[in-house]
Design a protein around this motif. Structure first.
Motif, PDB file in Angstrom:
ATOM      1  N   VAL A  11       0.842  -1.197   0.000  1.00 29.00           N
ATOM      2  CA  VAL A  11       0.000   0.000   0.000  1.00 29.00           C
ATOM      3  C   VAL A  11       0.878   1.248   0.000  1.00 29.00           C
ATOM      4  N   GLU A  12       0.278   2.363  -0.381  1.00 29.06           N
ATOM      5  CA  GLU A  12       0.957   3.663  -0.305  1.00 29.06           C
ATOM      6  C   GLU A  12       1.026   4.089   1.152  1.00 29.06           C
ATOM      7  N   PHE A  13       2.098   4.755   1.521  1.00 32.41           N
ATOM      8  CA  PHE A  13       2.201   5.306   2.867  1.00 32.41           C
ATOM      9  C   PHE A  13       1.355   6.566   2.937  1.00 32.41           C
ATOM     10  N   VAL A  14       0.493   6.633   3.926  1.00 36.56           N
ATOM     11  CA  VAL A  14      -0.335   7.811   4.147  1.00 36.56           C
ATOM     12  C   VAL A  14       0.052   8.366   5.511  1.00 36.56           C
ATOM     13  N   PRO A  15       0.623   9.588   5.540  1.00 38.36           N
ATOM     14  CA  PRO A  15       1.036  10.144   6.829  1.00 38.36           C
ATOM     15  C   PRO A  15      -0.164  10.373   7.738  1.00 38.36           C
ATOM     16  N   ALA A  16       0.112  10.393   9.019  1.00 33.53           N
ATOM     17  CA  ALA A  16      -0.937  10.665  10.001  1.00 33.53           C
ATOM     18  C   ALA A  16      -1.506  12.049   9.743  1.00 33.53           C
ATOM     19  N   PRO A  17      -2.787  12.250  10.063  1.00 33.63           N
ATOM     20  CA  PRO A  17      -3.370  13.579   9.850  1.00 33.63           C
ATOM     21  C   PRO A  17      -2.712  14.613  10.744  1.00 33.63           C
ATOM     22  N   ASP A  18      -2.775  15.859  10.292  1.00 33.20           N
ATOM     23  CA  ASP A  18      -2.226  16.956  11.084  1.00 33.20           C
ATOM     24  C   ASP A  18      -2.963  17.026  12.413  1.00 33.20           C
ATOM     25  N   PRO A  19      -2.254  17.453  13.459  1.00 31.67           N
ATOM     26  CA  PRO A  19      -2.928  17.594  14.748  1.00 31.67           C
ATOM     27  C   PRO A  19      -4.034  18.643  14.647  1.00 31.67           C
ATOM     28  N   SER A  20      -5.010  18.529  15.532  1.00 28.36           N
ATOM     29  CA  SER A  20      -6.118  19.479  15.505  1.00 28.36           C
ATOM     30  C   SER A  20      -5.620  20.880  15.832  1.00 28.36           C
ATOM     31  N   PRO A  21      -6.310  21.898  15.330  1.00 29.49           N
ATOM     32  CA  PRO A  21      -5.877  23.274  15.583  1.00 29.49           C
ATOM     33  C   PRO A  21      -5.990  23.604  17.068  1.00 29.49           C
ATOM     34  N   PRO A  22      -5.233  24.612  17.514  1.00 26.71           N
ATOM     35  CA  PRO A  22      -5.286  24.974  18.932  1.00 26.71           C
ATOM     36  C   PRO A  22      -6.688  25.444  19.317  1.00 26.71           C
ATOM     37  N   LYS A  23      -7.034  25.202  20.564  1.00 23.03           N
ATOM     38  CA  LYS A  23      -8.340  25.625  21.055  1.00 23.03           C
ATOM     39  C   LYS A  23      -8.400  27.140  21.119  1.00 23.03           C
ATOM     40  N   SER A  24      -9.584  27.682  20.951  1.00 23.56           N
ATOM     41  CA  SER A  24      -9.719  29.140  20.975  1.00 23.56           C
ATOM     42  C   SER A  24      -9.258  29.677  22.319  1.00 23.56           C
ATOM     43  N   GLY A  25      -8.608  30.804  22.246  1.00 24.64           N
ATOM     44  CA  GLY A  25      -8.090  31.437  23.452  1.00 24.64           C
ATOM     45  C   GLY A  25      -6.686  31.001  23.815  1.00 24.64           C
ATOM     46  N   SER A  26      -6.160  29.954  23.138  1.00 21.81           N
ATOM     47  CA  SER A  26      -4.803  29.524  23.465  1.00 21.81           C
ATOM     48  C   SER A  26      -3.811  30.340  22.649  1.00 21.81           C
ATOM     49  N   ASN A  27      -2.585  30.305  23.073  1.00 27.03           N
ATOM     50  CA  ASN A  27      -1.516  31.026  22.390  1.00 27.03           C
ATOM     51  C   ASN A  27      -1.296  30.393  21.022  1.00 27.03           C
ATOM     52  N   ILE A  28      -1.318  31.156  19.961  1.00 31.00           N
ATOM     53  CA  ILE A  28      -1.195  30.657  18.587  1.00 31.00           C
ATOM     54  C   ILE A  28       0.119  29.914  18.373  1.00 31.00           C
ATOM     55  N   ILE A  29       1.195  30.328  19.023  1.00 34.58           N
ATOM     56  CA  ILE A  29       2.496  29.693  18.800  1.00 34.58           C
ATOM     57  C   ILE A  29       2.499  28.263  19.322  1.00 34.58           C
ATOM     58  N   THR A  30       1.716  27.925  20.334  1.00 35.98           N
ATOM     59  CA  THR A  30       1.720  26.560  20.847  1.00 35.98           C
ATOM     60  C   THR A  30       1.139  25.568  19.860  1.00 35.98           C
ATOM     61  N   GLY A  31       0.423  26.039  18.853  1.00 37.09           N
ATOM     62  CA  GLY A  31      -0.131  25.149  17.838  1.00 37.09           C
ATOM     63  C   GLY A  31       0.871  24.778  16.762  1.00 37.09           C
ATOM     64  N   PHE A  32       2.043  25.419  16.742  1.00 38.27           N
ATOM     65  CA  PHE A  32       3.060  25.147  15.735  1.00 38.27           C
ATOM     66  C   PHE A  32       4.046  24.106  16.223  1.00 38.27           C
ATOM     67  N   ASN A  33       4.755  23.544  15.276  1.00 43.59           N
ATOM     68  CA  ASN A  33       5.895  22.695  15.589  1.00 43.59           C
ATOM     69  C   ASN A  33       6.888  23.556  16.381  1.00 43.59           C
ATOM     70  N   PRO A  34       7.453  23.048  17.481  1.00 45.68           N
ATOM     71  CA  PRO A  34       8.375  23.855  18.297  1.00 45.68           C
ATOM     72  C   PRO A  34       9.572  24.396  17.513  1.00 45.68           C
ATOM     73  N   ILE A  35      10.083  23.640  16.550  1.00 46.30           N
ATOM     74  CA  ILE A  35      11.224  24.112  15.753  1.00 46.30           C
ATOM     75  C   ILE A  35      10.808  25.311  14.912  1.00 46.30           C
ATOM     76  N   ILE A  36       9.631  25.226  14.315  1.00 48.61           N
ATOM     77  CA  ILE A  36       9.142  26.330  13.495  1.00 48.61           C
ATOM     78  C   ILE A  36       8.913  27.555  14.369  1.00 48.61           C
ATOM     79  N   SER A  37       8.338  27.342  15.549  1.00 49.15           N
ATOM     80  CA  SER A  37       8.107  28.461  16.471  1.00 49.15           C
ATOM     81  C   SER A  37       9.419  29.161  16.810  1.00 49.15           C
ATOM     82  N   LEU A  38      10.445  28.376  17.116  1.00 49.78           N
ATOM     83  CA  LEU A  38      11.747  28.951  17.441  1.00 49.78           C
ATOM     84  C   LEU A  38      12.301  29.733  16.257  1.00 49.78           C
TER      85      LEU A  38
END
Length: 175
Positions: free
Chosen positions: A131-158
């Motif tokens: 079969v073809e490899f299908v990557p896992a789905p992206d994590p769900s978006p951050p909950k409303s009211g949370s800091n937007i940066i916490t929804g990113f990959n930590p490396i990208i945030s840095l």
């Protein structure tokens, strides 16, 4: 003259950050080499159906056949030849003479293999569903009211923080 260099450096930083973000977000999988039969290798009187059902085969993986080169071989065949242990119209002879042969699984489809000389009737046949490899789905978006940066990959945030700090420093030098 000096400002055009800053624009170019800023554009370069943005391009680098974008490239790094794409690399860290890319979901990939390293190919796996499956030793056919596990520790039992390619031998008669082994249940390769049970073995293959315990494995997951993806496009790009490899089958590694280990066997006694003086007694056995490995042929790729079609489904009908597999079912009837017919070696005459094989698709590809994997055997290279060393008793340690690999076969790349290049397409998502079922593959069929057998050993000639009557050994297929003794169980030396294998079907693998690739079969073809299908990557896992992206994590769900951050909950409303949370800091937007916490929804990113930590490396990208840095990286974003470093670029923002660099841009801020450059803008301060010209003010």
């Amino acid at each position: 003259m000096r400002k055009s260099g800053i624009v170019m450096n800023t554009n370069m930083m943005v391009a680098v950050v974008a490239a790094m973000a794409m690399l860290t977000c890319a979901m990939s999988r390293n190919a796996v080499r499956h030793q056919v039969g596990g520790k039992s290798m390619w031998i008669p009187n082994f249940n390769y159906t049970d073995w293959s059902l315990q494995e997951k085969f993806y496009v790009g993986d490899w089958l590694y056949f280990v066997y006694d080169k003086h007694m056995y071989n490995v042929l790729e065949v079609n489904e009908t030849s597999y079912e009837n242990c017919n070696e005459k119209d094989f698709i590809f002879n994997i055997t290279r003479g060393a008793g340690r042969d690999v076969f790349e699984l290049k397409q998502a489809k079922p593959y069929y293999f057998l050993a000639s000389g009557g050994y297929c009737f003794g169980g030396m046949k294998l079907k693998v569903d690739v079969v073809e490899f299908v990557p896992a789905p992206d994590p769900s978006p951050p909950k409303s009211g949370s800091n937007i940066i916490t929804g990113f990959n930590p490396i990208i945030s840095l990286m974003v923080i470093v670029v923002w700090a660099g841009l801020f420093k450059i803008s301060q030098e010209f003010n």
